[in-house]
Every structure is written in C-alpha cells, then in structure tokens.
Design a protein around this motif. Structure first.
Motif, PDB file in Angstrom:
ATOM      1  N   GLU A  25       1.210  -4.808   9.287  1.00  0.00           N
ATOM      2  CA  GLU A  25       1.686  -4.582  10.650  1.00  0.00           C
ATOM      3  C   GLU A  25       2.869  -3.620  10.648  1.00  0.00           C
ATOM      4  O   GLU A  25       2.960  -2.726  11.496  1.00  0.00           O
ATOM      5  CB  GLU A  25       2.083  -5.917  11.287  1.00  0.00           C
ATOM      6  N   ARG A  26       3.769  -3.780   9.684  1.00  0.00           N
ATOM      7  CA  ARG A  26       4.909  -2.858   9.583  1.00  0.00           C
ATOM      8  C   ARG A  26       4.438  -1.435   9.299  1.00  0.00           C
ATOM      9  O   ARG A  26       4.972  -0.471   9.852  1.00  0.00           O
ATOM     10  CB  ARG A  26       5.858  -3.332   8.480  1.00  0.00           C
ATOM     11  N   LEU A  27       3.435  -1.316   8.426  1.00  0.00           N
ATOM     12  CA  LEU A  27       2.903   0.007   8.113  1.00  0.00           C
ATOM     13  C   LEU A  27       2.268   0.638   9.350  1.00  0.00           C
ATOM     14  O   LEU A  27       2.457   1.828   9.624  1.00  0.00           O
ATOM     15  CB  LEU A  27       1.869  -0.106   6.987  1.00  0.00           C
ATOM     16  N   THR A  28       1.535  -0.162  10.099  1.00  0.00           N
ATOM     17  CA  THR A  28       0.884   0.330  11.313  1.00  0.00           C
ATOM     18  C   THR A  28       1.908   0.839  12.322  1.00  0.00           C
ATOM     19  O   THR A  28       1.679   1.840  13.010  1.00  0.00           O
ATOM     20  CB  THR A  28       0.030  -0.782  11.941  1.00  0.00           C
ATOM     21  N   GLN A  29       3.048   0.177  12.378  1.00  0.00           N
ATOM     22  CA  GLN A  29       4.065   0.539  13.366  1.00  0.00           C
ATOM     23  C   GLN A  29       4.705   1.898  13.096  1.00  0.00           C
ATOM     24  O   GLN A  29       5.246   2.517  14.023  1.00  0.00           O
ATOM     25  CB  GLN A  29       5.135  -0.553  13.424  1.00  0.00           C
ATOM     26  N   ILE A  30       4.669   2.381  11.849  1.00  0.00           N
ATOM     27  CA  ILE A  30       5.264   3.691  11.573  1.00  0.00           C
ATOM     28  C   ILE A  30       4.220   4.812  11.562  1.00  0.00           C
ATOM     29  O   ILE A  30       4.540   5.964  11.288  1.00  0.00           O
ATOM     30  CB  ILE A  30       6.055   3.696  10.244  1.00  0.00           C
ATOM     31  N   MET A  31       2.965   4.465  11.843  1.00  0.00           N
ATOM     32  CA  MET A  31       1.917   5.491  11.918  1.00  0.00           C
ATOM     33  C   MET A  31       1.974   6.189  13.274  1.00  0.00           C
ATOM     34  O   MET A  31       2.301   5.575  14.285  1.00  0.00           O
ATOM     35  CB  MET A  31       0.526   4.857  11.781  1.00  0.00           C
ATOM     36  N   LEU A  52       1.170  10.519   4.330  1.00  0.00           N
ATOM     37  CA  LEU A  52      -0.063   9.849   3.946  1.00  0.00           C
ATOM     38  C   LEU A  52      -0.946   9.712   5.183  1.00  0.00           C
ATOM     39  O   LEU A  52      -0.461   9.788   6.317  1.00  0.00           O
ATOM     40  CB  LEU A  52       0.222   8.465   3.362  1.00  0.00           C
ATOM     41  N   TYR A  53      -2.234   9.480   4.942  1.00  0.00           N
ATOM     42  CA  TYR A  53      -3.189   9.338   6.037  1.00  0.00           C
ATOM     43  C   TYR A  53      -3.962   8.032   5.872  1.00  0.00           C
ATOM     44  O   TYR A  53      -4.483   7.741   4.796  1.00  0.00           O
ATOM     45  CB  TYR A  53      -4.173  10.507   6.049  1.00  0.00           C
ATOM     46  N   TYR A  54      -4.029   7.285   6.960  1.00  0.00           N
ATOM     47  CA  TYR A  54      -4.816   6.053   6.989  1.00  0.00           C
ATOM     48  C   TYR A  54      -6.011   6.285   7.905  1.00  0.00           C
ATOM     49  O   TYR A  54      -5.856   6.731   9.047  1.00  0.00           O
ATOM     50  CB  TYR A  54      -3.973   4.883   7.506  1.00  0.00           C
ATOM     51  N   VAL A  55      -7.213   5.988   7.408  1.00  0.00           N
ATOM     52  CA  VAL A  55      -8.431   6.261   8.170  1.00  0.00           C
ATOM     53  C   VAL A  55      -8.798   5.050   9.027  1.00  0.00           C
ATOM     54  O   VAL A  55      -9.063   3.963   8.507  1.00  0.00           O
ATOM     55  CB  VAL A  55      -9.609   6.607   7.234  1.00  0.00           C
ATOM     56  N   HIS A  56      -8.815   5.255  10.348  1.00  0.00           N
ATOM     57  CA  HIS A  56      -9.295   4.222  11.272  1.00  0.00           C
ATOM     58  C   HIS A  56     -10.804   4.358  11.480  1.00  0.00           C
ATOM     59  O   HIS A  56     -11.539   3.376  11.431  1.00  0.00           O
ATOM     60  CB  HIS A  56      -8.588   4.346  12.628  1.00  0.00           C
ATOM     61  N   GLU A  57     -11.254   5.584  11.723  1.00  0.00           N
ATOM     62  CA  GLU A  57     -12.674   5.860  11.933  1.00  0.00           C
ATOM     63  C   GLU A  57     -13.000   7.216  11.322  1.00  0.00           C
ATOM     64  O   GLU A  57     -12.144   8.099  11.241  1.00  0.00           O
ATOM     65  CB  GLU A  57     -13.018   5.886  13.429  1.00  0.00           C
ATOM     66  N   GLY A  58     -14.271   7.380  10.901  1.00  0.00           N
ATOM     67  CA  GLY A  58     -14.707   8.653  10.353  1.00  0.00           C
ATOM     68  C   GLY A  58     -14.527   8.731   8.846  1.00  0.00           C
ATOM     69  O   GLY A  58     -14.186   7.746   8.182  1.00  0.00           O
ATOM     70  N   GLY A 107      -4.207   7.419  11.159  1.00  0.00           N
ATOM     71  CA  GLY A 107      -2.813   7.059  11.317  1.00  0.00           C
ATOM     72  C   GLY A 107      -2.024   7.847  10.285  1.00  0.00           C
ATOM     73  O   GLY A 107      -2.318   7.764   9.091  1.00  0.00           O
ATOM     74  N   VAL A 108      -1.060   8.640  10.724  1.00  0.00           N
ATOM     75  CA  VAL A 108      -0.283   9.486   9.820  1.00  0.00           C
ATOM     76  C   VAL A 108       1.053   8.809   9.532  1.00  0.00           C
ATOM     77  O   VAL A 108       1.750   8.358  10.450  1.00  0.00           O
ATOM     78  CB  VAL A 108      -0.056  10.884  10.429  1.00  0.00           C
ATOM     79  N   ILE A 109       1.394   8.731   8.248  1.00  0.00           N
ATOM     80  CA  ILE A 109       2.607   8.047   7.808  1.00  0.00           C
ATOM     81  C   ILE A 109       3.494   9.047   7.079  1.00  0.00           C
ATOM     82  O   ILE A 109       3.100   9.593   6.037  1.00  0.00           O
ATOM     83  CB  ILE A 109       2.266   6.882   6.854  1.00  0.00           C
ATOM     84  N   ASP A 113       9.538   7.837   6.158  1.00  0.00           N
ATOM     85  CA  ASP A 113       9.514   6.575   6.906  1.00  0.00           C
ATOM     86  C   ASP A 113       9.026   5.430   6.021  1.00  0.00           C
ATOM     87  O   ASP A 113       9.530   4.304   6.105  1.00  0.00           O
ATOM     88  CB  ASP A 113       8.605   6.701   8.131  1.00  0.00           C
ATOM     89  N   LEU A 114       8.049   5.719   5.167  1.00  0.00           N
ATOM     90  CA  LEU A 114       7.532   4.690   4.263  1.00  0.00           C
ATOM     91  C   LEU A 114       8.595   4.279   3.253  1.00  0.00           C
ATOM     92  O   LEU A 114       8.717   3.089   2.917  1.00  0.00           O
ATOM     93  CB  LEU A 114       6.283   5.209   3.547  1.00  0.00           C
ATOM     94  N   GLU A 115       9.369   5.233   2.770  1.00  0.00           N
ATOM     95  CA  GLU A 115      10.424   4.916   1.805  1.00  0.00           C
ATOM     96  C   GLU A 115      11.459   3.967   2.414  1.00  0.00           C
ATOM     97  O   GLU A 115      11.932   3.038   1.753  1.00  0.00           O
ATOM     98  CB  GLU A 115      11.089   6.206   1.327  1.00  0.00           C
ATOM     99  N   VAL A 116      11.799   4.180   3.675  1.00  0.00           N
ATOM    100  CA  VAL A 116      12.735   3.283   4.361  1.00  0.00           C
ATOM    101  C   VAL A 116      12.133   1.887   4.478  1.00  0.00           C
ATOM    102  O   VAL A 116      12.806   0.872   4.254  1.00  0.00           O
ATOM    103  CB  VAL A 116      13.094   3.838   5.757  1.00  0.00           C
ATOM    104  N   LEU A 117      10.844   1.835   4.806  1.00  0.00           N
ATOM    105  CA  LEU A 117      10.158   0.555   4.956  1.00  0.00           C
ATOM    106  C   LEU A 117      10.152  -0.218   3.636  1.00  0.00           C
ATOM    107  O   LEU A 117      10.402  -1.431   3.606  1.00  0.00           O
ATOM    108  CB  LEU A 117       8.725   0.811   5.434  1.00  0.00           C
TER     109      LEU A 117
END
Length: 240
Positions: A25-31, A52-58, A107-109, A113-117
């Motif tokens: 959920e935390r990762l999703t919030q910074i996408m 980084l890129y998270y694939v939702h569809e495709g 979802g682009v991260i 932002d990920l390093e802070v998380l």
C-alpha cells in the motif's frame, strides 16, 4: 519447467507476493499513473534509470541491443511485475529498452521516493532484497538454458515458459494467449527469424505445436520438456 496453466493474477514472482500488505500500500501511494500504447518506448538503453515501473495492465518487453545490431528480449513484464534498475548506491542507466507490447497502464515510482520509503520502513528493504534475489535466479535460469541447450533448446525452454506465463488450457493443448511473431521468438533466444521458422516447422511436423488465429498452441508439452531435461522448476523461475 513445465507447470503450464498455473498462472494467477498474483503469481509467485510478482512484487505483491514479496511485500507485506502495508508495504504494498505504501508503494502504491508513491506511484503516479502512466498510460502507453503498443510500440511506445518507455525508455531507451543508456537513459538515466531514475524510476521503476509497476505493470497494472498490459505487457512491456525489455530488449537489449547487441553489438551487431540484433535485439535480445531479456524479459516480458506483465501485470504484477516491477521492472527497472535498482539496488546500487551509484547512479545507474537502463541496460535495455523498455518497449510496450500491448497497451499498458503503469505505476511509475521515482527512485528517490522509494529510497525515502525504505529509510522510513526498514522491513521493506528486506522484502525488496528477496524479490531481487528471485529475479536474479530467474535471469540466470534463462541464460543457462540458452548456453546449455543451444538455440533449439532455448526455443523449447521459451515455449515452456510462455505456457507458464500466458498459457490457457483448451481441447487441443495449451494456448499461449499473448500474440508473438516469429521475430519476437527469435529475439527471445538470440536467433534469427529464419532459424525460428525452421525450428517451428520441425515442431509442427512432430505434432508438438500449432498456430491458430495468430496464437501458438502447444499440443505436446512433454516434447519440449524432454528437449531440455525439464526439472519442474517453480513458476517464479520458469516464466518468460
């Protein structure tokens, strides 16, 4: 290899399987959302790898160019996959092109932002480390098949992996739902389209594969498993 038709929306290699619900959920919030169409480039080999890129569809293919100008598909990212360059303290660049195969929702991260998380939630670092270790095993297994079994074995291995990642059972066998050209298959194993055409013709003559409405149907999975001494690898490793 050889676990066809066990693909699930959250397969064993997908990032939600490694992160706790809270950290996912935390990762999703910074996408931030991004849409891209078939044929679009998300990035080029050599670009600064700051996200980084998270694939939702495709689907997205990660393709590396060789010195002689040939393309080699390193991975096909599907829903639930996270891809990009991450894990080094030094600035990195992408080692491959990111090309959209089918229209995608991403979802682009941003790495910063990920390093802070991760700094705020130390358990996420361990979970991401386990995911990166799994991805390393996956890549090693693909290159192992190419080196040990040659082009014929590499194509057999690729077809098995495709049945695991995109296979659906029907009355004729295992239908690979993603549409692939002979050139795509050639790029997955570092071969030529002509070489793949020849091998597929041999497989078809042996009754192991068919092409129907632009989709491959594996009619005899055991034929391909025998070619590479299939060891029934877990889905997290035996995938495309």
């Amino acid at each position: 290899m050889g676990n066809a038709n066990r693909t699930t929306p959250e397969a064993a290699h997908h990032i939600p399987q490694f992160l706790s619900d809270e950290n996912m959920e935390r990762l999703t919030q910074i996408m931030y959302p991004k849409q891209a169409a078939e044929g679009d480039y998300l990035f080029w080999e050599g670009d600064t790898a700051d996200r980084l890129y998270y694939v939702h569809e495709g689907t997205v293919k990660l393709s590396k160019s060789t010195e002689d100008g040939k393309a080699f598909i390193v991975q096909v990212a599907q829903p639930g996959d996270l891809f990009g360059e991450f894990g080094s303290c030094e600035p990195q660049s992408y080692g491959y092109d990111g090309i959209v195969m089918e229209d995608v929702s991403l979802g682009v991260i941003l790495i910063k932002d990920l390093e802070v998380l991760i700094w705020r939630h130390g358990d996420m670092a361990l979970q991401l480390f386990k995911w990166m270790s799994q991805m390393q095993q996956f890549m090693q297994s693909k290159f192992r098949d190419l080196l040990l079994f040659g082009k014929n074995g590499a194509l057999a291995s690729t077809l098995i992996r495709l049945t695991n990642s995109y296979g659906e059972m029907d009355e004729r066998g295992i239908r690979i739902t993603i549409k692939l050209t002979h050139t795509d298959l050639a790029n997955m194993i570092g071969s030529t389209r002509e070489g793949v055409n020849r091998m597929l013709s041999e497989y078809k003559a042996a009754g192991a594969i068919e092409l129907e409405n632009g989709r491959f149907v594996v009619t005899n999975l055991s034929f391909f498993q025998a070619m590479v001494g299939c060891a029934e690898c877990p889905l997290s490793v035996c995938r495309i």
